[in-house]
Structures are given as C-alpha cells and as structure tokens.
Design a protein around this motif. Structure first.
Motif, PDB file in Angstrom:
ATOM      1  N   LEU A 150     -10.585  -0.104   2.956  1.00 40.55           N
ATOM      2  CA  LEU A 150      -9.662  -0.228   1.823  1.00 40.55           C
ATOM      3  C   LEU A 150      -8.562  -1.245   2.108  1.00 40.55           C
ATOM      4  CD1 LEU A 150      -8.835   1.000  -0.975  1.00 40.55           C
ATOM      5  CD2 LEU A 150      -7.240   2.407   0.303  1.00 40.55           C
ATOM      6  N   LEU A 151      -7.947  -1.148   3.286  1.00 40.79           N
ATOM      7  CA  LEU A 151      -6.841  -2.058   3.603  1.00 40.79           C
ATOM      8  C   LEU A 151      -7.339  -3.485   3.823  1.00 40.79           C
ATOM      9  CD1 LEU A 151      -4.553   0.111   5.913  1.00 40.79           C
ATOM     10  CD2 LEU A 151      -4.476  -0.186   3.432  1.00 40.79           C
ATOM     11  N   LEU A 204     -10.296   3.965   5.626  1.00 36.81           N
ATOM     12  CA  LEU A 204      -8.987   3.322   5.452  1.00 36.81           C
ATOM     13  C   LEU A 204      -9.068   1.843   5.818  1.00 36.81           C
ATOM     14  CD1 LEU A 204      -5.960   3.673   4.814  1.00 36.81           C
ATOM     15  CD2 LEU A 204      -5.626   4.214   7.245  1.00 36.81           C
ATOM     16  N   TYR A 256      -8.717   9.694   3.490  1.00 36.18           N
ATOM     17  CA  TYR A 256      -9.670   8.785   4.108  1.00 36.18           C
ATOM     18  C   TYR A 256      -9.686   8.905   5.630  1.00 36.18           C
ATOM     19  CZ  TYR A 256     -10.784   6.034  -0.094  1.00 36.18           C
ATOM     20  OH  TYR A 256     -11.253   5.616  -1.313  1.00 36.18           O
ATOM     21  N   VAL A 271      -3.521   4.540  -2.024  1.00 34.47           N
ATOM     22  CA  VAL A 271      -4.398   4.819  -0.888  1.00 34.47           C
ATOM     23  C   VAL A 271      -4.730   6.308  -0.892  1.00 34.47           C
ATOM     24  CG1 VAL A 271      -4.623   4.827   1.632  1.00 34.47           C
ATOM     25  CG2 VAL A 271      -3.387   2.957   0.492  1.00 34.47           C
ATOM     26  N   TYR A 298       0.620   4.886   0.892  1.00 35.40           N
ATOM     27  CA  TYR A 298      -0.190   5.822   1.675  1.00 35.40           C
ATOM     28  C   TYR A 298       0.639   7.094   1.841  1.00 35.40           C
ATOM     29  CZ  TYR A 298      -3.347   7.015   5.667  1.00 35.40           C
ATOM     30  OH  TYR A 298      -4.250   7.598   6.529  1.00 35.40           O
ATOM     31  N   TYR A 355       4.245   4.731   4.137  1.00 31.36           N
ATOM     32  CA  TYR A 355       3.345   5.823   4.486  1.00 31.36           C
ATOM     33  C   TYR A 355       4.127   7.002   5.058  1.00 31.36           C
ATOM     34  CZ  TYR A 355       4.092   4.121   9.256  1.00 31.36           C
ATOM     35  OH  TYR A 355       4.685   3.732  10.444  1.00 31.36           O
ATOM     36  N   ALA A 415       0.834  -1.198   0.000  1.00 29.36           N
ATOM     37  CA  ALA A 415       0.000   0.000   0.000  1.00 29.36           C
ATOM     38  C   ALA A 415       0.866   1.245   0.000  1.00 29.36           C
ATOM     39  CB  ALA A 415      -0.914   0.003   1.229  1.00 29.36           C
TER      40      ALA A 415
END
Length: 551
Positions: free
Chosen positions: A112-113, A109, A104, A100, A76, A123, A74
């Motif tokens: 989505l994750l 979040l 959010y 991402v 982020y 991130y 991901a």
C-alpha cells in the motif's frame, strides 16, 4: 470575504470554524474540543507540513485522470481526534491524504505505501512495530508523526511526537490557497485484489457524498458556514472506522456541517454496550453501523439492557449485508421516533442506493431506491436501462466522480467509461431494475458463482441464510465442482445449534433450491476488516483446509 469560486474542503472547514468557533466539534473520552480549537490545531499541522516543503507541485489542469501532482499523507490511525485533524490539515496544506487499513500485515502495508508514496505518515504508536518493518524498503523517507496511545511504544527513529509538534508549530505559517480539484485519495477495500487509490477532487467528493448535494451548485464556503450556524447541528456517532470510505465521509460530513462527532472510548473493537452508553450520554441523533457485524450486537445489547436512546432519529447500515430480522429488531428497540436506512455504494461512487425502513415495516431483502446520481447500465455497457427491463446490468453512478485510479490508466478507463456521451462510474455491482423503479442488488461480479450454467449471486444466498436466527454471520463462496463447474459453499458462524438441513430449509423460503449451499463450513468467526469487509483470502484458505482434511 465572500468566496465565489467552488469551495474546497479546506475552504469549508475554515468557514464553518469561523461561523461556530465555540460549538463543540469532537467528543472522545474526556476530551471535548470546539470548532475553534479544532481549526487551530488543523492550521498548526498544515503549517508544519508546508514548512517541510510538502504541498502541490503540479496543478490538476496539467494532469491526466490517473495522475497526482501533490505530496501524499498516509493516515495510519484508529478512530480518534487526530484522524480528522490530520485529514483537514493535509487539505489545508494542499497535501493529498489517504487511508491505511490498520489491520494490514507488514507485507500488505508495504504494498500500500509503495503504491501511495507518502511524503508524511501520521500513525498511532500501536502501529509503530509494523511500520518499522516497512520503512526501510520505501523509495523515499517520509516525515513521521507518531500519536501516543495506550500501547506505550516509543517513538520510531526520526519520528516526531504528534502533540509536541502541534504545540510548537506556528499558527500563522503561510499555507497556499487550496484548489477545489486538490485530491482526496481513498484506497478501496481490496477484498478481491490489491487496493486501488481512488482520486477524488475535494469539491467533487463534497458534492457527491459528504453534504454538498444539499446546497445550490454555486454555493460559497461562507454560505455553508452560515448554514451551519443557523441550526444546532446533528449529533453523530463516529463508530464506523474512519479509515473506511463511508466512515471517513461521515466524519468529514459531520465537521463540514457544524455537527458533533462523538467517538467511542473503545476504538480497536466493537463495544456494543459502550456505543449505547455514548449515544445516551451525548443525546446523539444519528447512528451508522457496519452491516450485520455491528447491527446485530447493538440490537442484542438494546434487548438485554435498558437505555434512553429516544434522541436517535436515524440509523444507517451498510458495508455488508444486514438481515431483515436484525433491522426490525433495531427499530423495535429504538422506538417509534427512529427510521433505518440501508444504503450501498462504493469508493468510486459513494452511496447511490438506499432502502428506508420505518418501525413496524418489513424489510425487503436486497431491494433499494435509486438516489439521484444512480443509474443501471446494460451488461454490454452501451446504454442505460429503464425500469421493468428484465436484463441484469451494472449499477453505475453519474457525476460528480473521481478523476481515476492512481497510476493506473487502464483500470481508470475501464471503471469510468463514457456511456451514451456521459462519463459514469461502474465499480462492478450487478443489479436489476424492477417495473416499479426499485433496484434489486445482485452483488459483486467477482462474487458471482456459475453453477451448472446458472449464475448465483453470493450476496443473495447470504441474505437468505441470515434470516435463520441461528446464523450470526455468513460468507458464501464458489468452489470447483466436477459436476457443476462451481458449487455454492457457505462459511457460517452459528449463535446456536442448527443442522445443515435446517439452514437449507430456511434459505429455501427465500431463494430457488439450485442456489442453496451444497455444503456448510462452521467457523468460530468470519474474518472481516474493521469496516465489515469480508477477508476472502482467509475464506478460501479455510475452504482449502477443509478439502485437505485439516479442519
């Protein structure tokens, strides 16, 4: 070594870096990074992922279109050098990256994750507090790589510092040979529902969207590298959010062609003056803006202050409606050397229609030229329409296409049907082919308003309202009506005073009167994502609040 198979994005990245190692690839604030330096960092991060056992576990040939056989990473992140580094490193390690939306909430979040199942998350520290609320509810514990930023937030428990990890990672850790069908996962904007993970193959997304269409079908990675070395490369403004499909494609397309990616200093909001300073300083030739939300502030900044932007040759706008007046103002401010392209597409198709505008020309709202992969289907989705047929149908795209949606076979089949023996993508945009071959874009099916038996396309009404100089931004919705079933309502952000009849009068010059809003709701701002996508949940709440007398 000449690569004869279809190149993956990882192959292309390595070939370009080998061809132009000393050329600057990324500029951001005080950082200037060459292709050789970028690729070194990519390989180090790829080695770190591989050393943790992340990669591909089932090959594409063993999988159905909605399935993934790879670990996922991901992204982020705000725009920054770490975004392309981590993206390319995931490709090199045979890990599938996915975007991402950094706006959010924790609840969004989590959804989505939970859907994307990341084995690793890169991130920015600014998002650590939100991420911390979600991690404990995920099925598996991901590898966390935290990128330091101005927030000063400390490392989350168990997280690794991104820069320290790259500094200590071995450059020569063995990574597997990538496959051209390895995944690039792009989550849709989710403006009308839960975002869906769209599964593109690396080679297919390159051919469809990020530069591969300019080469013969049998091109090798080394030949792409040689083409990058043959010219100076484009110099591109990286202002569109990389976490949005179009921004991410522009980012990758720049770096896979030997260009310069210039990332603005301010990445958490639009800084129109900062963009103009960066374009002038770096002599950028290509600028991408997200609809009216980006284009109008930049046009206003150019009219207020003097900049030398004579290097700009191409401006693209997309991701939302842009008024004809704003397009014309932009071109007038930039000078005779620039042309503007207003394009549209989707996560499932990439850009498939485009409208070009030269200085002095008048924009025709909602009218586009079909790009080579575009077609229009009849409403029943049984055949492809020919120019001049009056039927409103579906904008569609031909191959290359995504494999499907992650873990959603039914939605995959519905969006990627076989029509007349050919698999196509039909993301849900209604359109009409004129006799001259031009396409009139009507808008998303989900945003169509049925009022008194007439179909009204919200985007058409928005374009008409944006012709009024007082309208800074607008969002059109349907609301229940006892008389009409639904009626048109417009949320407007006004830059100067204008009453309802003034707004209706200007719009009536463009559209039939039955399409005009029955009511206007004035708001301080239209809520949109960083990619310019409207927040329809907020908009419906705002209308409900008005109906209840709360505002």
């Amino acid at each position: 070594m000449t690569r004869t198979r279809r190149p993956s994005v990882a192959d292309l990245s390595r070939a370009v870096a080998q061809a132009v190692p000393a050329r600057e690839a990324i500029v951001h604030r005080s950082l200037r990074r060459t292709y050789g330096e970028l690729q070194d960092r990519v390989e180090r991060l790829a080695g770190l992922l591989a050393a943790r056992g992340l990669g591909a576990h089932r090959e594409r040939a063993e999988l159905q279109g909605h399935e993934s056989g790879q670990d996922h990473l991901a992204l982020y992140l705000h725009n920054g050098p770490e975004y392309p580094e981590a993206n390319l490193a995931a490709f090199a390690a045979r890990v599938a990256p996915f975007n991402v939306n950094y706006r959010y909430t924790a609840a969004e979040l989590h959804k989505l994750l939970a859907d994307g199942r990341p084995a690793a998350i890169v991130y920015h520290a600014a998002f650590a507090p939100t991420l911390a609320q979600v991690l404990g509810s995920l099925e598996t514990e991901p590898l966390l790589l935290q990128v330091a930023d101005d927030s000063g937030n400390p490392l989350l428990p168990g997280a690794l510092d991104y820069e320290q990890s790259l500094a200590t990672a071995p450059r020569d850790w063995p990574t597997p040979a990538s496959d051209p069908d390895d995944l690039y996962v792009i989550y849709t904007g989710g403006t009308t529902g839960m975002p869906k993970g769209t599964l593109w193959g690396q080679h297919d997304i390159w051919r469809a969207v990020i530069g591969g269409a300019a080469f013969p079908a049998n091109v090798t990675a080394d030949q792409v590298g040689a083409a990058a070395a043959a010219g100076p490369g484009r110099r591109i403004l990286g202002a569109a959010p990389f976490m949005h499909g179009a921004g991410g494609w522009q980012m990758l397309g720049t770096l896979l062609s030997g260009g310069l990616l210039a990332i603005p200093d301010v990445v958490h909001r639009l800084d129109a003056a900062g963009l103009c300073v960066l374009i002038e300083r770096e002599r950028l030739d290509s600028v991408a803006l997200i609809g009216e939300a980006f284009a109008r502030p930049v046009a206003e900044e150019l009219e207020r202050n003097s900049y030398d932007l004579s290097s700009v040759r191409a401006v693209t706008v997309g991701g939302g409606a842009t008024s004809p007046g704003t397009k014309e103002r932009l071109l007038a401010a930039l000078g005779e050397q620039a042309v503007l392209a207003d394009g549209a597409g989707s996560t499932e198709t990439g850009r498939v229609i485009q409208g070009d505008l030269a200085p002095g020309e008048k924009a025709e709202p909602g009218v586009f030229t079909l790009l080579p992969r575009a077609c229009v289907l009849d409403f029943a989705r049984r055949r492809m329409l020919e120019p001049g047929e009056e039927e409103i149908g579906w904008l569609a795209a031909r191959a290359p296409l995504p494999f499907g949606y992650l873990d959603d076979p039914a939605k995959s089949e519905a969006t990627f049907p076989v029509v007349a023996g050919e698999r196509v993508a039909v993301p849900g945009d209604l359109a009409q082919l004129r006799g001259d071959g031009k396409l009139v874009l009507r808008g998303r099916e989900a945003m169509t308003i049925n009022s008194g038996g007439e179909k009204i396309f919200a985007e058409e009404v928005e374009r008409a309202l944006l012709t009024h100089p007082a309208v800074g931004d607008v969002l059109v919705l349907g609301r229940p009506s006892e008389r009409w079933g639904q009626e048109v309502v417009a949320l407007v952000r006004l830059d100067e005073q204008a009453d309802d009849e003034e707004l209706r009068g200007r719009a009536a010059e463009q559209i039939a009167r039955y399409k005009l809003p029955k009511a206007f709701v004035r708001v301080l701002e239209i809520r949109r994502s960083p990619a310019g996508k409207a927040d329809y949940a907020w908009a419906r709440s705002a209308l409900a609040a008005v109906a209840e007398g709360k505002s």
